[in-house]
Design a protein around this motif. Structure first.
Motif, PDB file in Angstrom:
ATOM      1  N   VAL A   1       0.872  -1.174   0.000  1.00 13.88           N
ATOM      2  CA  VAL A   1       0.000   0.000   0.000  1.00 13.88           C
ATOM      3  C   VAL A   1       0.909   1.224   0.000  1.00 13.88           C
ATOM      4  O   VAL A   1       1.818   1.328   0.824  1.00 13.88           O
ATOM      5  N   TYR A   2       0.660   2.115  -0.936  1.00 12.26           N
ATOM      6  CA  TYR A   2       1.490   3.308  -1.086  1.00 12.26           C
ATOM      7  C   TYR A   2       0.748   4.513  -0.519  1.00 12.26           C
ATOM      8  O   TYR A   2      -0.427   4.733  -0.821  1.00 12.26           O
ATOM      9  N   TYR A   3       1.471   5.271   0.294  1.00 15.45           N
ATOM     10  CA  TYR A   3       0.916   6.454   0.948  1.00 15.45           C
ATOM     11  C   TYR A   3       1.719   7.687   0.541  1.00 15.45           C
ATOM     12  O   TYR A   3       2.950   7.615   0.435  1.00 15.45           O
ATOM     13  N   CYS A   4       1.026   8.791   0.362  1.00 10.61           N
ATOM     14  CA  CYS A   4       1.738  10.049   0.214  1.00 10.61           C
ATOM     15  C   CYS A   4       1.614  10.845   1.509  1.00 10.61           C
ATOM     16  O   CYS A   4       0.640  10.684   2.253  1.00 10.61           O
ATOM     17  N   ALA A   5       2.618  11.660   1.762  1.00  9.41           N
ATOM     18  CA  ALA A   5       2.681  12.438   2.994  1.00  9.41           C
ATOM     19  C   ALA A   5       3.302  13.792   2.688  1.00  9.41           C
ATOM     20  O   ALA A   5       4.105  13.914   1.756  1.00  9.41           O
ATOM     21  N   ALA A   6       2.951  14.783   3.479  1.00 14.29           N
ATOM     22  CA  ALA A   6       3.453  16.132   3.232  1.00 14.29           C
ATOM     23  C   ALA A   6       3.816  16.812   4.532  1.00 14.29           C
ATOM     24  O   ALA A   6       3.152  16.628   5.562  1.00 14.29           O
ATOM     25  N   ASP A   7       4.899  17.569   4.477  1.00 12.44           N
ATOM     26  CA  ASP A   7       5.284  18.417   5.609  1.00 12.44           C
ATOM     27  C   ASP A   7       6.338  19.409   5.147  1.00 12.44           C
ATOM     28  O   ASP A   7       6.600  19.514   3.943  1.00 12.44           O
ATOM     29  N   ASN A   8       6.973  20.082   6.076  1.00  8.67           N
ATOM     30  CA  ASN A   8       7.858  21.195   5.714  1.00  8.67           C
ATOM     31  C   ASN A   8       9.200  20.761   5.135  1.00  8.67           C
ATOM     32  O   ASN A   8       9.792  21.485   4.340  1.00  8.67           O
ATOM     33  N   VAL A   9       9.688  19.598   5.547  1.00  9.35           N
ATOM     34  CA  VAL A   9      11.035  19.167   5.163  1.00  9.35           C
ATOM     35  C   VAL A   9      10.957  17.796   4.499  1.00  9.35           C
ATOM     36  O   VAL A   9      10.285  16.900   5.005  1.00  9.35           O
ATOM     37  N   PRO A  10      11.657  17.597   3.387  1.00 10.11           N
ATOM     38  CA  PRO A  10      11.604  16.309   2.678  1.00 10.11           C
ATOM     39  C   PRO A  10      12.512  15.254   3.301  1.00 10.11           C
ATOM     40  O   PRO A  10      13.580  14.938   2.787  1.00 10.11           O
ATOM     41  N   THR A  11      12.098  14.682   4.420  1.00  7.43           N
ATOM     42  CA  THR A  11      12.892  13.637   5.058  1.00  7.43           C
ATOM     43  C   THR A  11      12.442  12.262   4.581  1.00  7.43           C
ATOM     44  O   THR A  11      11.449  12.128   3.867  1.00  7.43           O
ATOM     45  N   ASN A  12      13.151  11.235   5.049  1.00 10.08           N
ATOM     46  CA  ASN A  12      12.772   9.858   4.749  1.00 10.08           C
ATOM     47  C   ASN A  12      12.178   9.164   5.969  1.00 10.08           C
ATOM     48  O   ASN A  12      12.091   7.935   5.999  1.00 10.08           O
ATOM     49  N   LEU A  13      11.774   9.928   6.957  1.00  8.97           N
ATOM     50  CA  LEU A  13      11.253   9.386   8.202  1.00  8.97           C
ATOM     51  C   LEU A  13       9.754   9.615   8.296  1.00  8.97           C
ATOM     52  O   LEU A  13       9.290  10.754   8.330  1.00  8.97           O
ATOM     53  N   PRO A  14       8.956   8.547   8.345  1.00  5.71           N
ATOM     54  CA  PRO A  14       7.501   8.738   8.372  1.00  5.71           C
ATOM     55  C   PRO A  14       7.019   9.551   9.566  1.00  5.71           C
ATOM     56  O   PRO A  14       6.017  10.262   9.468  1.00  5.71           O
ATOM     57  N   GLY A  15       7.733   9.478  10.675  1.00 10.70           N
ATOM     58  CA  GLY A  15       7.307  10.195  11.868  1.00 10.70           C
ATOM     59  C   GLY A  15       7.410  11.696  11.771  1.00 10.70           C
ATOM     60  O   GLY A  15       6.846  12.416  12.601  1.00 10.70           O
ATOM     61  N   THR A  16       8.099  12.191  10.742  1.00 11.79           N
ATOM     62  CA  THR A  16       8.257  13.639  10.586  1.00 11.79           C
ATOM     63  C   THR A  16       7.167  14.245   9.712  1.00 11.79           C
ATOM     64  O   THR A  16       7.145  15.450   9.509  1.00 11.79           O
ATOM     65  N   TYR A  17       6.285  13.438   9.185  1.00  9.82           N
ATOM     66  CA  TYR A  17       5.203  13.929   8.330  1.00  9.82           C
ATOM     67  C   TYR A  17       3.894  13.957   9.106  1.00  9.82           C
ATOM     68  O   TYR A  17       3.473  12.950   9.671  1.00  9.82           O
ATOM     69  N   ARG A  18       3.250  15.098   9.088  1.00  8.12           N
ATOM     70  CA  ARG A  18       2.004  15.275   9.836  1.00  8.12           C
ATOM     71  C   ARG A  18       0.760  15.116   8.979  1.00  8.12           C
ATOM     72  O   ARG A  18      -0.341  15.015   9.499  1.00  8.12           O
ATOM     73  N   ASN A  19       0.921  15.114   7.664  1.00  2.00           N
ATOM     74  CA  ASN A  19      -0.229  15.046   6.760  1.00  2.00           C
ATOM     75  C   ASN A  19      -0.091  13.810   5.874  1.00  2.00           C
ATOM     76  O   ASN A  19       0.926  13.660   5.193  1.00  2.00           O
ATOM     77  N   TRP A  20      -1.118  12.970   5.871  1.00  2.22           N
ATOM     78  CA  TRP A  20      -1.068  11.708   5.149  1.00  2.22           C
ATOM     79  C   TRP A  20      -2.310  11.505   4.297  1.00  2.22           C
ATOM     80  O   TRP A  20      -3.409  11.878   4.708  1.00  2.22           O
ATOM     81  N   GLY A  21      -2.111  10.874   3.140  1.00  4.31           N
ATOM     82  CA  GLY A  21      -3.227  10.402   2.339  1.00  4.31           C
ATOM     83  C   GLY A  21      -3.665   9.028   2.811  1.00  4.31           C
ATOM     84  O   GLY A  21      -3.048   8.427   3.703  1.00  4.31           O
ATOM     85  N   GLN A  22      -4.699   8.484   2.176  1.00  6.40           N
ATOM     86  CA  GLN A  22      -5.327   7.274   2.664  1.00  6.40           C
ATOM     87  C   GLN A  22      -4.677   5.991   2.145  1.00  6.40           C
ATOM     88  O   GLN A  22      -4.983   4.932   2.644  1.00  6.40           O
ATOM     89  N   GLY A  23      -3.793   6.051   1.180  1.00  5.30           N
ATOM     90  CA  GLY A  23      -3.125   4.866   0.661  1.00  5.30           C
ATOM     91  C   GLY A  23      -3.804   4.311  -0.572  1.00  5.30           C
ATOM     92  O   GLY A  23      -5.036   4.391  -0.723  1.00  5.30           O
ATOM     93  N   THR A  24      -3.000   3.749  -1.448  1.00  2.00           N
ATOM     94  CA  THR A  24      -3.510   3.097  -2.651  1.00  2.00           C
ATOM     95  C   THR A  24      -2.710   1.808  -2.861  1.00  2.00           C
ATOM     96  O   THR A  24      -1.486   1.789  -2.723  1.00  2.00           O
ATOM     97  N   GLN A  25      -3.417   0.719  -3.175  1.00  2.00           N
ATOM     98  CA  GLN A  25      -2.800  -0.596  -3.262  1.00  2.00           C
ATOM     99  C   GLN A  25      -2.110  -0.789  -4.604  1.00  2.00           C
ATOM    100  O   GLN A  25      -2.701  -0.552  -5.665  1.00  2.00           O
ATOM    101  N   VAL A  26      -0.870  -1.261  -4.551  1.00  2.00           N
ATOM    102  CA  VAL A  26      -0.134  -1.654  -5.752  1.00  2.00           C
ATOM    103  C   VAL A  26       0.216  -3.136  -5.620  1.00  2.00           C
ATOM    104  O   VAL A  26       0.811  -3.545  -4.623  1.00  2.00           O
ATOM    105  N   THR A  27      -0.182  -3.934  -6.605  1.00  2.17           N
ATOM    106  CA  THR A  27       0.094  -5.365  -6.588  1.00  2.17           C
ATOM    107  C   THR A  27       0.809  -5.739  -7.874  1.00  2.17           C
ATOM    108  O   THR A  27       0.308  -5.461  -8.970  1.00  2.17           O
ATOM    109  N   VAL A  28       1.968  -6.358  -7.721  1.00  3.07           N
ATOM    110  CA  VAL A  28       2.761  -6.768  -8.876  1.00  3.07           C
ATOM    111  C   VAL A  28       2.886  -8.287  -8.840  1.00  3.07           C
ATOM    112  O   VAL A  28       3.411  -8.852  -7.887  1.00  3.07           O
ATOM    113  N   SER A  29       2.401  -8.934  -9.868  1.00  6.41           N
ATOM    114  CA  SER A  29       2.426 -10.393  -9.923  1.00  6.41           C
ATOM    115  C   SER A  29       3.543 -10.871 -10.843  1.00  6.41           C
ATOM    116  O   SER A  29       3.890 -10.209 -11.818  1.00  6.41           O
ATOM    117  N   SER A  30       4.070 -12.029 -10.498  1.00  4.08           N
ATOM    118  CA  SER A  30       5.184 -12.574 -11.290  1.00  4.08           C
ATOM    119  C   SER A  30       4.688 -13.421 -12.438  1.00  4.08           C
ATOM    120  O   SER A  30       3.517 -13.731 -12.540  1.00  4.08           O
TER     121      SER A  30
END
Length: 121
Positions: free
Chosen positions: A92-121
């Protein structure tokens, strides 16, 4: 800012998808935006981020050369173009937004609801 993620789906290995993160509010250009993903039983992990100016982008190593993050401030939307998809990209892929582009989820205060990505072999 409120975020709405979309564009997920099911594809075969090697396929492509483009995720969109649409934001509401007039201050979108002030926010850095990131994509995270979470697979079943795993922690949420950083995928990519983009700074407010759109010129600074960051990627986790596993997606470099395959994924591209971009933004259109006029449309208040951030995109994640995903090419050469692999089964390990399934999550499930989520987008998030905040003031600084970090790689830490805990630093983002605004989140979208998620969208499922499924890749089959």
């Amino acid at each position: 800012v409120q975020l709405q993620a979309s564009g997920g789906g099911s594809v075969q290995t090697g396929g492509s998808l483009r995720l969109s993160c649409a934001a509401s509010g007039r201050t979108f250009e002030r926010f850095a935006v990131a994509w995270f993903r979470q697979a079943p039983g795993k922690e949420r992990e950083f995928v990519a981020s983009i700074a407010q100016n759109g010129r600074e982008t960051f990627y986790t190593d596993s997606v470099k050369g395959r994924f591209t993050i971009s933004r259109d401030n006029a449309k208040t939307t951030v995109y994640l173009q995903m090419n050469s998809l692999k089964p390990e990209d399934t999550a499930v892929y989520y987008c998030a937004a905040d003031n600084v582009p970090t790689n830490l989820p805990g630093t983002y205060r605004n989140w979208g609801q998620g969208t499922q990505v499924t890749v089959s072999s």
